[in-house]
Design a protein around this motif. Structure first.
Motif, PDB file in Angstrom:
ATOM      1  N   SER A  35       0.843  -1.192   0.000  1.00 41.44           N
ATOM      2  CA  SER A  35       0.000   0.000   0.000  1.00 41.44           C
ATOM      3  C   SER A  35       0.875   1.237   0.000  1.00 41.44           C
ATOM      4  O   SER A  35       2.063   1.183   0.354  1.00 41.44           O
ATOM      5  N   TRP A  79      -4.920  -2.004  -8.468  1.00 40.67           N
ATOM      6  CA  TRP A  79      -5.029  -0.857  -7.570  1.00 40.67           C
ATOM      7  C   TRP A  79      -6.438  -0.784  -6.986  1.00 40.67           C
ATOM      8  O   TRP A  79      -7.418  -1.095  -7.665  1.00 40.67           O
ATOM      9  N   SER A  81      -8.859   1.437  -3.649  1.00 43.51           N
ATOM     10  CA  SER A  81      -8.908   2.432  -2.582  1.00 43.51           C
ATOM     11  C   SER A  81     -10.329   2.480  -2.051  1.00 43.51           C
ATOM     12  O   SER A  81     -11.290   2.204  -2.788  1.00 43.51           O
ATOM     13  N   SER A  86      -9.958   8.897  -5.441  1.00 44.00           N
ATOM     14  CA  SER A  86      -8.506   9.025  -5.312  1.00 44.00           C
ATOM     15  C   SER A  86      -7.791   8.558  -6.578  1.00 44.00           C
ATOM     16  O   SER A  86      -6.622   8.849  -6.783  1.00 44.00           O
ATOM     17  N   PHE A  87      -8.513   7.812  -7.442  1.00 47.52           N
ATOM     18  CA  PHE A  87      -7.960   7.411  -8.735  1.00 47.52           C
ATOM     19  C   PHE A  87      -8.237   8.445  -9.821  1.00 47.52           C
ATOM     20  O   PHE A  87      -7.384   8.726 -10.656  1.00 47.52           O
ATOM     21  N   LYS A  93      -2.268   9.176  -4.086  1.00 44.45           N
ATOM     22  CA  LYS A  93      -1.653   7.860  -4.151  1.00 44.45           C
ATOM     23  C   LYS A  93      -1.312   7.288  -2.780  1.00 44.45           C
ATOM     24  O   LYS A  93      -1.100   6.078  -2.646  1.00 44.45           O
ATOM     25  N   TRP A  96      -3.767   4.534  -1.778  1.00 43.34           N
ATOM     26  CA  TRP A  96      -3.940   3.394  -2.662  1.00 43.34           C
ATOM     27  C   TRP A  96      -3.380   2.111  -2.046  1.00 43.34           C
ATOM     28  O   TRP A  96      -2.320   2.108  -1.417  1.00 43.34           O
ATOM     29  N   TRP A  98      -2.187  -1.744  -3.388  1.00 43.10           N
ATOM     30  CA  TRP A  98      -1.760  -2.287  -4.670  1.00 43.10           C
ATOM     31  C   TRP A  98      -1.300  -3.735  -4.541  1.00 43.10           C
ATOM     32  O   TRP A  98      -0.936  -4.206  -3.464  1.00 43.10           O
TER      33      TRP A  98
END
Length: 209
Positions: A35, A79, A81, A86-87, A93, A96, A98
């Motif tokens: 993350s 990805w 969130s 936020s994307f 970031k 996020w 991941w």
């Protein structure tokens, strides 16, 4: 012959400005979770280093012991969130989560990954302790090609999320998926090519917008 899955799999084809719907079969990936901002997170840097080190060792093992050579695939990432804005808008970031991943051929088995992982040291593969081989079954997806900086993906993703997917009567499911077709260390930001993919539900695959 050397297998190149980028050329064999339809899911690695995309065009800028075209949102294509397709059914993606289950595929096998090396995966590492983490993350935070990928630009500043040591965990993401370690994950990427580990994936590449492992992928190349697996390629050499396959060629030497299985007599099956193949092209190492590009880096990919899933990805997610709690706040999808936020994307697409804030692009925050730090919020996020991941999963860094790399596709491997279906003949690569867990025992091959274990052997290679145990052979590597922490210097070459600092995240080897959390590396795994896992099947990803995304099913129906929509995808397009983004050309340009990763930071400029927002408008494309907004169109995908807010226009294209609802326009087909579908909803998003699963995690946002990116496939990085260039090495950012050797490519100008304006020329970077990234496949942007979103699993969806509610309609059959096929066609484009």
């Amino acid at each position: 012959m050397k297998t190149d899955l980028k050329k064999e799999l339809d899911s690695y084809r995309a065009a800028a400005g075209v949102f294509r719907f397709l059914d993606i079969p289950p595929l096998h990936y090396l995966m590492i979770d983490g993350s935070g901002d990928p630009n500043t997170s040591p965990a993401y840097r370690d994950a990427v280093a580990t994936l590449f080190a492992t992928a190349y060792r697996l390629k050499f093992l396959s060629k030497r012991e299985l007599e099956r050579d193949y092209v190492v695939m590009p880096l990919e990432a899933l990805w997610s969130s709690a706040d999808m804005a936020s994307f697409t808008s804030a692009r925050d970031k730090t919020r996020w989560d991941w999963t860094a991943l790399m596709l491997v051929p279906e003949w690569i088995m867990p025992e091959h990954v274990t052997r290679v992982r145990d052979d590597l040291d922490d210097g070459a593969a600092p995240a080897r302790g959390i590396l795994r081989l896992q099947t990803l079954d995304e099913g129906t997806c929509v995808q397009t090609l983004h050309v340009g900086s990763y930071d400029d993906e927002g408008p494309v993703l907004r169109r995908m999320h807010e226009e294209v997917i609802p326009g087909r009567g579908m909803t998003m499911t699963g995690r946002h998926h990116e496939i990085y077709l260039n090495d950012p260390r050797r490519t100008e930001p304006a020329k970077l090519k990234t496949i942007l993919r979103q699993p969806v539900t509610g309609a059959s695959a096929g066609g484009a917008d």
